[in-house]
Structure formats: structure tokens, C-alpha cells
Design a protein around this motif. Structure first.
Motif, PDB file in Angstrom:
ATOM      1  N   LEU A   1      -7.938   5.752   3.645  1.00  0.00           N
ATOM      2  CA  LEU A   1      -7.456   5.361   2.322  1.00  0.00           C
ATOM      3  C   LEU A   1      -8.464   5.702   1.225  1.00  0.00           C
ATOM      4  CD1 LEU A   1      -5.778   1.891   3.050  1.00  0.00           C
ATOM      5  CD2 LEU A   1      -4.638   4.057   2.548  1.00  0.00           C
ATOM      6  N   ILE A   2      -9.752   5.570   1.521  1.00  0.00           N
ATOM      7  CA  ILE A   2     -10.779   5.918   0.537  1.00  0.00           C
ATOM      8  C   ILE A   2     -10.763   7.425   0.253  1.00  0.00           C
ATOM      9  CG2 ILE A   2     -13.276   6.184   0.241  1.00  0.00           C
ATOM     10  CD1 ILE A   2     -13.663   3.419   1.306  1.00  0.00           C
ATOM     11  N   ILE A   3     -10.658   8.210   1.312  1.00  0.00           N
ATOM     12  CA  ILE A   3     -10.609   9.668   1.134  1.00  0.00           C
ATOM     13  C   ILE A   3      -9.364  10.054   0.333  1.00  0.00           C
ATOM     14  CG2 ILE A   3     -10.365  11.867   2.349  1.00  0.00           C
ATOM     15  CD1 ILE A   3     -11.993  10.631   4.643  1.00  0.00           C
ATOM     16  N   ARG A   4      -8.227   9.424   0.679  1.00  0.00           N
ATOM     17  CA  ARG A   4      -6.994   9.737  -0.064  1.00  0.00           C
ATOM     18  C   ARG A   4      -7.101   9.269  -1.509  1.00  0.00           C
ATOM     19  NH1 ARG A   4      -3.914  12.290  -2.291  1.00  0.00           N
ATOM     20  NH2 ARG A   4      -1.629  12.153  -2.257  1.00  0.00           N
TER      21      ARG A   4
ATOM     22  N   ALA B   1     -11.384   1.338  -1.451  1.00  0.00           N
ATOM     23  CA  ALA B   1     -10.058   1.776  -0.997  1.00  0.00           C
ATOM     24  C   ALA B   1      -8.960   1.147  -1.847  1.00  0.00           C
ATOM     25  CB  ALA B   1      -9.867   1.411   0.471  1.00  0.00           C
ATOM     26  N   ILE B   2      -9.118  -0.129  -2.177  1.00  0.00           N
ATOM     27  CA  ILE B   2      -8.091  -0.837  -2.943  1.00  0.00           C
ATOM     28  C   ILE B   2      -8.032  -0.334  -4.382  1.00  0.00           C
ATOM     29  CG2 ILE B   2      -7.369  -3.097  -3.806  1.00  0.00           C
ATOM     30  CD1 ILE B   2      -7.064  -2.727  -0.770  1.00  0.00           C
TER      31      ILE B   2
ATOM     32  N   LEU C   1       1.261   2.363  -3.191  1.00  0.00           N
ATOM     33  CA  LEU C   1       1.506   3.283  -2.078  1.00  0.00           C
ATOM     34  C   LEU C   1       2.819   4.037  -2.259  1.00  0.00           C
ATOM     35  CD1 LEU C   1       0.440   1.029   0.951  1.00  0.00           C
ATOM     36  CD2 LEU C   1      -0.831   2.948  -0.010  1.00  0.00           C
ATOM     37  N   ALA C   2       3.822   3.365  -2.879  1.00  0.00           N
ATOM     38  CA  ALA C   2       5.124   3.999  -3.087  1.00  0.00           C
ATOM     39  C   ALA C   2       5.038   5.177  -4.045  1.00  0.00           C
ATOM     40  CB  ALA C   2       6.121   2.968  -3.605  1.00  0.00           C
TER      41      ALA C   2
ATOM     42  N   TRP D   1       1.706   6.300   4.470  1.00  0.00           N
ATOM     43  CA  TRP D   1       0.615   5.457   3.966  1.00  0.00           C
ATOM     44  C   TRP D   1       0.967   3.976   4.055  1.00  0.00           C
ATOM     45  CZ3 TRP D   1      -3.529   8.038   4.029  1.00  0.00           C
ATOM     46  CH2 TRP D   1      -3.553   9.393   3.689  1.00  0.00           C
ATOM     47  N   SER D   2       2.246   3.670   3.857  1.00  0.00           N
ATOM     48  CA  SER D   2       2.670   2.275   3.946  1.00  0.00           C
ATOM     49  C   SER D   2       2.571   1.762   5.381  1.00  0.00           C
ATOM     50  CB  SER D   2       4.110   2.147   3.437  1.00  0.00           C
ATOM     51  OG  SER D   2       4.519   0.806   3.437  1.00  0.00           O
TER      52      SER D   2
END
Length: 634
Positions: A259-262, A342-343, A377-378, A386-387
Motif C-alpha cells: 500500500l505504501i508503494i502504491r 500507507a493510510i 480505495l474505490a 486493493w479492497s
């Protein structure tokens, strides 16, 4: 006079066994129940042999179990929000101060107690019978936490199942959300808010705490599935849960990295990270910031609910608890800080897409995990993938934490009824009934108004009652059992204690006696002031006075166990009130014998038995604060 000595494992403290006529029982002519354990009679038959306690398959199982227990949902939905609300990067200053002066010392105290005593939250207080109520209070807190925590896992199951739909049912691409997301929409709620409040919770159908309404059966099935998973994972005790954690404790780290990379590749992500970390030095003068830092340490490390103590009780006697404490506590806090990136990187992208400040999309608690983050995420390409990944991570985190809390309850019961350990059928039946009872009680929390009951239990189960329990644990071990003796016990366990361990032990000793009780008292005072001044809310709903009073009663019931069982312990002794008190803080003989049994089990030997008509007098070092450094050298 003949004298025998039974050596405690690895130390120079001996249990002197010699005939005497000056014991309290001889002086008073009566023998109390607790004195009977201090003074075995020749006519008393030898206790029945119970099956040996299980032990972890390896030190990594214990470490991963503790890390999984500590790294929970609070790391994802609570820490990042508290960090940006309390001054961004400045929040790390009170956070780490509270970690070093309350979190680490109390964490080490629980691990050491459990490992040295090889017993759960209740039985371990043979070291000081007066404080047995602390263990029962821990059990009460753990019960309340288990009751509502699996409801979160049920919500996660529901979202995980919904994530396999394309488009996601809470996204604007879903046909039923076109009216909500259109330019002419008059709705004040986003599609993800409507999905959460209407489809999942049904809270729009409830008027408040007094109106729970019917059970939401899709959630009831998810809750049942969650308890079945917990039952199956715990069926064989630490032999099964110790293997499960290899997956559940490591998978969240993989997802956070992904998630951090994305998030780093998204437009606006840096704005989210800047919002997360920008320091505001003025916040350091606010007492709320320090209280939030302390509450997050307690919430995240799982101190005071018996889970840590129970898991440590399955360690080998010579495990290095100081090393484990440093690894787990620092690793947990680093994970919280890491999760914030990430958040907020993805929330920053969400704010950029909507053209609003990051503060308008940030939230805490269920609002972040089930409203803001799913909506973000949507908006991503490949949102279904991702969800699924995100909610699978939440599920793993929730299950790990619940393992620890359930282990605390199960260990306490199995210690009281050790015959269950050898009877798999009865143990399975007990665990099944326990999980089913929690399921039935949890149905209240998945009604239309269940979120109000969830908020009430969440707010008060780990509030002032938990702080009082840990405060008495710290004071009781430091001043009743003896902080020097406790330090000596730790040295005995580590055997060849490296120099750095000895130096750190001096630091922990000062914390237990001075800093930790002071900070806990400060936190407790602040909690009572805030509880009086502020109302309990969920969204726009303000909880009624009777609801808040019910929450206070829950917290009070947990910590009142300390007083109730202290009175019971004193009443069982004989003599004046002062004599009764002194006797009730002395360790029972089985506190030392338990460790002899643990050492003998490692060597496949039976513990040495003592023939009557001798009485057992614990050496003075067991009761008074002797110089533990000198004892170590001896």
C-alpha cells in the motif's frame, strides 16, 4: 537441627525446610486456608499430578504471537489519526516518552510475571495473594474486549465479501449510487457513508441506545463465521495458534508495504503525508496530547488484559524477557508510525481527487477503516484488488489480537481446572461453549442500534478500570512482593544475564517504583476529569446519562475486583489486621514449587518432594527488598 535446601532454578535463594514450633499456626492454634499452603501437614496427601503445561514450539512463535497481539487495528485506524490531530510529528515526543516510562516497564512486568510463575492471570498472584483481584479484573476487561472486538472482525468479513463485486458497492460507479454521486445530488453523505450506515449497520433505523432493534442477519452470519475461525485456530491451544501466527502476524506487513508503494505513486499523496507529519509545537503544552499518547500505548500494546501474561506463561523458564520486550514494543510502535504513511498517502490522493483539504477526509476508528479508506480505495485503478487486500489485512490483525485476549481467558480457566488440559474432549467442549456464549452476547452489537452499544463498551472497557488495574499491579509488585526480589527473579530467568540486561534492569526498577506509578496516576486523574466534563457521542447522537452511567459501572466492576478479593484474602488469615495483611502479601510455597516443576520438566525429572513433619519457611529474601545485585553475585 537438620536442614534441607531446595534450590530455586538458577539463583542463590533457598527454601529452608526445618521443623519449627513458632509458625503462626502454632501460635494461634488455627490454620487458615492460605496458611495451609504455607504450612503443609504430614497428613495431607500429595497433590495429584496434573499434565504439564504446553510450551511454545520455538521463540519465534512467541515473538510473532506477541507482535500479532500488539499490532492490531489500533495501529491502522487510531495512531495515524491521533498523530495528525495532536501536532503531527510532535506527537511522537509524548508517544515515545510514554512508551519508555509506562509501556515498556509494564510490558516487561507482565511478561516476567507470566514466565516466572508459569501461570495465567489469576494463578500467578500466588506471589501475592492479596492482589488476586488484579487477575480477576484483567479477566473481566478481557471478556468485554472479546465481546466487541470480534464484531469488528464480522464487519471486516462483510466488507471482504462485498469487495469481490465489481464495481465496489460503496463506489460511485455502482448503479445504485448514481443519484448520490451526481452533480445534482442533495445528499450530505458520500456513497461509502451510506453503505456503512444503511447497508452494514442499519443505524438509520435506530433512535439510540434504548432502541437496538432487530438483529442484522447478514452480520450475524459474519459474526458466527468469525467465532468459528477463532475456535478452530485455538482448538489445540498454542500448538495451533502458534502456527497460525506465522501467516496472520506477517501478512499485514506485506500489505502495508504494498500500500505504501502504491500510495507513493499517486497524485496528491505527498500532501497527505505532509498533513500527517507537519509538526505543531504548541500541542506539547496540551494535557490531552499526553493522555492520547498514553492511551494509545495501552491500547496498542494490550497491557493489563492478561493476554501478554498468559502467552508468556508458556515460555521456557530461561527465555530472555528483556530482549523480547525491546523487540515487541519497539516493533509495535514502529509499525504504527509506518502504517500512517500507507493510510495518509492514499487519503491525500482522495483529497486531491475531491479538491478538499486532507483534514476533511481523515477520520478515526471505524470511520477510517470502513468509510474514508474504502472510499479512497474505490478511486484507485484495480479497486477490487486493493479492497480485498486491505480488508484481508484488517482481518488478520483482528484475529491476532483476539487470539491474545482469548488466550488470557482460556489460560485462567485451565489453570483453575488443570484436568481439562489432558482431556481434549472436555477442553474442546469448554472452548466451544465459550465462543458460543460470546457469539450470543455479541448479537446485541449487530442490531440496528448495535453501534451505540459497541461504542459504549469500547469507550469504557479499557478506560479508567484498566488504568487502575495496571497501577495496582505496578504498586503491588514493587512494594508488596518487592521490586528487588522481582528484579532478582528476572536475573534468575535469564541465567547468564549480559551486562546490558543488568543495566536496563536498573532503569526498569526506577520506572516501576517512581515514574510509571506517577504517570499512571496522572492519566487516571485526567480520564476522570474528562469523563465528567465531556459527553459520550457517536456522530451526532449524544449518549443519555443512564448509558454513560452504565459504562462507568462496567469499568468500576472490573477494578472493584481488586478490593473484593483483597478483603477475601485478608479474611482467610488469622491474627490482628496487621498480621493478616502481612501474611496475605507473602508468596505461597507453590509460587516457588511451580518453578521447580518447570525446571524439572525441562530436565525430564520429577520435582523434589518434602516429607512431613516439616514446615516450609520461605527465606527472608522472598518477602523483603534485599539487594538483588548482591544476591545475583552470590
Amino acid at each position: 537441627m537438620q536442614r534441607e535446601e531446595a534450590k530455586a532454578p538458577g539463583n542463590g535463594v533457598s527454601v529452608n525446610i526445618a521443623p519449627t514450633s513458632e509458625s503462626p499456626a502454632h501460635q494461634n492454634g488455627t490454620v487458615s486456608q492460605s496458611q495451609a499452603e504455607h504450612q503443609p501437614s504430614s497428613s495431607t496427601p500429595a497433590p495429584a499430578a496434573h499434565p504439564p503445561r504446553e510450551q511454545w514450539g520455538g521463540k519465534y512463535e512467541f515473538l510473532l504471537s506477541c507482535i500479532g497481539y500488539c499490532v492490531g487495528l489500533g495501529n491502522v485506524w487510531r495512531f495515524p489519526y491521533l498523530c495528525y490531530r495532536n501536532g503531527g510529528g510532535v506527537f511522537l515526543i509524548p508517544y515515545f516518552i510514554m512508551l519508555f516510562f509506562t509501556g515498556m516497564p509494564l510490558f516487561l512486568m507482565e511478561l516476567s510475571l507470566g514466565q516466572y510463575g508459569a501461570a495465567g492471570p489469576i494463578m500467578v498472584w500466588k506471589c501475592c495473594p492479596l492482589l488476586k483481584g488484579i487477575g480477576i479484573g484483567m479477566l473481566c476487561v478481557s471478556t468485554l474486549v472479546c465481546l466487541y472486538y470480534n464484531v469488528i472482525i464480522a464487519w471486516t468479513f462483510y466488507y471482504l465479501g462485498s469487495s469481490f463485486q465489481s464495481p465496489l458497492p460503496w463506489s460511485c460507479d455502482a448503479l445504485h449510487n448514481v443519484a448520490l454521486c451526481g452533480n445534482n445530488s442533495n445528499s450530505t453523505q458520500s456513497a461509502s457513508e451510506v453503505f456503512w450506515n444503511v447497508k452494514v449497520l442499519g443505524v438509520v433505523n435506530s433512535k439510540g441506545l434504548h432502541d437496538p432493534g432487530p438483529v442484522r442477519w447478514p452480520l450475524a452470519l459474519c459474526l458466527l463465521a468469525a467465532w468459528v475461525v477463532i475456535f478452530l485456530c485455538m482448538l489445540k491451544g498454542i500448538r495451533s495458534s502458534g502456527k497460525v501466527v506465522y501467516v496472520t502476524a506477517t501478512f499485514p506487513y506485506f500489505v502495508l508495504v504494498v500500500l505504501i508503494i502504491r500510495g507513493a505513486t499517486l497524485e496528491g499523496s505527498l500532501n497527505g503525508v505532509a498533513f500527517y507529519l507537519t509538526p505543531n509545537w504548541a500541542h506539547l503544552a496540551n494535557a490531552q496530547v499526553w493522555n492520547d499518547a498514553a492511551s494509545q500505548i495501552f491500547y496498542s500494546l494490550g497491557i493489563g488484559v492478561g493476554g501478554l501474561l498468559s502467552m508468556a506463561s508458556y515460555n521456557k523458564f530461561d527465555n530472555n524477557v528483556i530482549r523480547d520486550t525491546l523487540i515487541i514494543t519497539v516493533g509495535n510502535c514502529a509499525t504504527s508510525f509506518f502504517a500512517g504513511f500507507a493510510i495518509f498517502s492514499i487519503l491525500g490522493h482522495m483529497a486531491w481527487r475531491k479538491g478538499v483539504p486532507v483534514g476533511e477526509v481523515a477520520d478515526t476508528g471505524p470511520g477510517l477503516a470502513f468509510v474514508a479508506y474504502p472510499e479512497a480505495l474505490a478511486l484507485l485503478p484495480g479497486s477490487v484488488f486493493w479492497s480485498i487486500l486491505f480488508f484481508l489485512m484488517l482481518f488478520m490483525m483482528g484475529v491476532d489480537t483476539l487470539f491474545g485476549n482469548m488466550e488470557g481467558i482460556c489460560t485462567a480457566v485451565l489453570d483453575e481446572f488443570p484436568q481439562l488440559r489432558s482431556n481434549l474432549k472436555h477442553k474442546t467442549l469448554f472452548l466451544a461453549l465459550l465462543c458460543f456464549a460470546f457469539y450470543l452476547m455479541g448479537l446485541l452489537l449487530i442490531t440496528d442500534g448495535g453501534i451505540y452499544w459497541f461504542t459504549l463498551i469500547d469507550s469504557f472497557s479499557t478506560s479508567f478500570g484498566l488504568i487502575i488495574i495496571t497501577l495496582f499491579m505496578c504498586i503491588g509488585i514493587s512494594f508488596f512482593y518487592g521490586v528487588n526480589q522481582f528484579c532478582q527473579d528476572i536475573v534468575d530467568m535469564i541465567c547468564e544475564c549480559p551486562p546490558w540486561c543488568t543495566k536496563l534492569l536498573v532503569y526498569f526498577k526506577v520506572c516501576w517504583v517512581v515514574f510509571t506509578p506517577f504517570l499512571l496516576t496522572f492519566i487516571l486523574t485526567y480520564i476522570f476529569i474528562e469523563m465528567y466534563r465531556t459527553s459520550l457521542r457517536y456522530g451526532s447522537y449524544v449518549f443519555p446519562t443512564w448509558g454513560k452511567a452504565l459504562g462507568v459501572c462496567m469499568g468500576a466492576f472490573c477494578c472493584l475486583q481488586i478490593l473484593i478479593w483483597a478483603i477475601v484474602a485478608v479474611s482467610k488469615e488469622s491474627g490482628s489486621l496487621k498480621d493478616r495483611f502481612k501474611k496475605s502479601i507473602r508468596p505461597l510455597n507453590s509460587w516457588r514449587v511451580n518453578n521447580l516443576n518447570a525446571a524439572a520438566q525441562d530436565q525430564h525429572m520429577e520435582p523434589e518432594t518434602v516429607e512431613g513433619p516439616h514446615t516450609i519457611n520461605l527465606a527472608e529474601a522472598d518477602f523483603t527488598a534485599m539487594n538483588w545485585e548482591a544476591m545475583s553475585e552470590a
